[in-house]
Design an enzyme around this catalytic site. Sequence first.
Site, PDB file in Angstrom:
ATOM      1  CE1 TYR A 125      20.590  -8.042  47.698  1.00  0.00           C
ATOM      2  CE2 TYR A 125      21.755  -8.707  45.698  1.00  0.00           C
ATOM      3  CZ  TYR A 125      21.710  -8.562  47.084  1.00  0.00           C
ATOM      4  OH  TYR A 125      22.784  -8.936  47.842  1.00  0.00           O
ATOM      5  CD1 TRP A 170      21.959 -17.424  45.336  1.00  0.00           C
ATOM      6  CD2 TRP A 170      22.033 -15.194  45.180  1.00  0.00           C
ATOM      7  NE1 TRP A 170      21.510 -17.083  44.086  1.00  0.00           N
ATOM      8  CE2 TRP A 170      21.556 -15.710  43.958  1.00  0.00           C
ATOM      9  CE3 TRP A 170      22.162 -13.813  45.319  1.00  0.00           C
ATOM     10  CZ2 TRP A 170      21.208 -14.897  42.880  1.00  0.00           C
ATOM     11  CZ3 TRP A 170      21.822 -12.992  44.240  1.00  0.00           C
ATOM     12  CH2 TRP A 170      21.348 -13.526  43.042  1.00  0.00           C
ATOM     13  CG  ASP A 171      24.872 -11.373  48.432  1.00  0.00           C
ATOM     14  OD1 ASP A 171      25.183 -12.321  49.165  1.00  0.00           O
ATOM     15  OD2 ASP A 171      24.563 -10.248  48.879  1.00  0.00           O
ATOM     16  CB  THR A 172      29.484 -13.877  49.071  1.00  0.00           C
ATOM     17  OG1 THR A 172      29.130 -12.871  50.018  1.00  0.00           O
ATOM     18  CG2 THR A 172      30.990 -14.082  49.101  1.00  0.00           C
ATOM     19  NE  ARG A 220      20.735 -11.575  51.082  1.00  0.00           N
ATOM     20  CZ  ARG A 220      21.736 -10.699  51.204  1.00  0.00           C
ATOM     21  NH1 ARG A 220      21.471  -9.449  51.521  1.00  0.00           N
ATOM     22  NH2 ARG A 220      22.988 -11.070  51.043  1.00  0.00           N
TER      23      ARG A 220
END
Length: 612
Positions: A97, A189-191, A79
């Site tokens: 997103y 990734w987003d964390t 992701r």
Amino acid sequence: MSDASVEVSVVLPAYNEEDTIRETVETTLATLDGFLPAGSFEVVVAEDGCDDRTPEIADELAAADSRVRHFHSDERLGRGGALDFAFERAAGDVLVYFDTDLATDMRHLEELVESVRSGEYDVATGSRWMPENVADRPAKRGVPSRGFNFATRLLLGSDLRDHQCGFKAFSREAFDALHGEVEDKHWFWDTEMLVRAQRRGFRVKEFAVDWTPKGDSKVDLVRDVFGMGSQILRCFWEFRVSPYANRRTGMAVGVLLSVLAFALMFVYIDVDTFVESVSDADPALVAAGAAVYVASWPLRGLRYRDILAELGYDGSVGFLTGAVFISQTGNLVIPARAGDAIRAYIVKARRGVPYTTGFASLAVERVFDLLTITVLAGSVLVGLALFAPGTLADLATTASGVGVAGNAAAVQQAVVVATAVGLLAIGSVALIVWSARSDSNYVRRVVNWASDDSYTEYVASVFEDFVTDVQRVAGTAGGFARVGGTSVLVWTIDVATALLVFRAFGLSLPLVDLVAVGFFAVSVGNLSKVIPGPPGGIGIYEAAFAAIVSTLLPVTFATAVGIAIVDHIVKNVVTVAGGAASMIRLNVSLTEAVDGTVEPDAEEETAVSSSR
């Protein structure tokens, strides 16, 4: 639509979403059209190596509407990788997103977009765990999610409550500044983006959203533990340890480790009991026992050299003996032998040995230790059954806790654990040898069975490297013989130390009796302290050792405890002294070890690159 007119790019990460992607794109377009000027936005389907009809549907949507774009990847990027790829190529200055299942109520999209588009914030994220709006999540996902967010706040210093909500926006400036530093390409990734944004001083907004659980709600061991958990630890090292880890602090930690190791000996063993025990022993013979025990350490270094040689790496016996000393000193402080991890970073820093290989070499050493002492203990049991069958009944009575006063529970625990660990050691060796002769890739099968998450490839490759290294040592006749033979010598010297302590307490029994009892007591004592408990197994070892000695030899349980205490303390003192000296001689920067910035130390020896 001209790229120059696009202000907002909404990216939809999609993997096998053929049932929902059309509706998601249409809903997204309609929602954006409700608050943004015409032509000022685009919707990008970041299709991540799908094997269903998602690519075809995305192509159809892009062909039918100029506001829709489709980015395709032949291979799964994860992701985070898909988002990274799409954001870099998106046209907007506001990058958004959200998850394609539309779990987050789309009425929040305007607040998400405008928080960044207005210039008030650099990053915005929805939250399911704000006090005023707690999402109704199933416990099987809610509990792990809260645990993950707590660990992220505690270890990484984040101020946010929810890092995993798939509903985020970044300014182009923030994304360009941050994404090159983010190492994870999957669910973390987003964390990592959020944590790094806070650390860099970007303005981050977290706001409550209405969220309805959809899709996957199961706990995934690969994703949640091996994947996400390892990434938290990686960032913790980078943010909280690495900046302060250097040779000076490494030396300070080493000194502290040695002091703690020595002090803990007398936390788990009563000082008065120790003093009384020592006063009953001949100091010259105790010192002789310590000198004999010192002789086992070069053999430990030799054995470890042979293990690394089987894996394609060279190392001098002196250097590796020091590395073993340091890791064993760590084991006296850290429960469950977790101190062995210290050795993995030492050989990485100074010999360029990858962590998977380092841990595999430690696993091999540990398996051979357990196998050797199991065989030694089993051999004594067989001898007793053949020549003194009556003593087996006495041992069984002792194992049940009879005659050991207040130590009954400890003795029972030691016997059960020693038996279980011994059987496990034999089974592990059999499994390793058998699997080394098989062409089937059981590791990948198991990981793929446990999870189909995007972390699977990463986790499977790590475990494959580890298992392959273990098999290379234990699965060859030459390697097995060399490592096994040295292990027998190491433990024979360990027993010889105990025999000198026996003599120091005035036991003048026939040597054959002392040797048999020594092998059995030392073996069972060491098997019993494998379980998590007091560092170094202090207390557990003494209980098992004393129970066996008092049963098989004409000594009281109290005397046997004194012998066990002195024997264990002598060995631990030698270990701590050797560890302290080795820390001074082999001082290693933790930062260099983890970052891999140190070349193999040419002054001590030239390391040979892995032959794999």
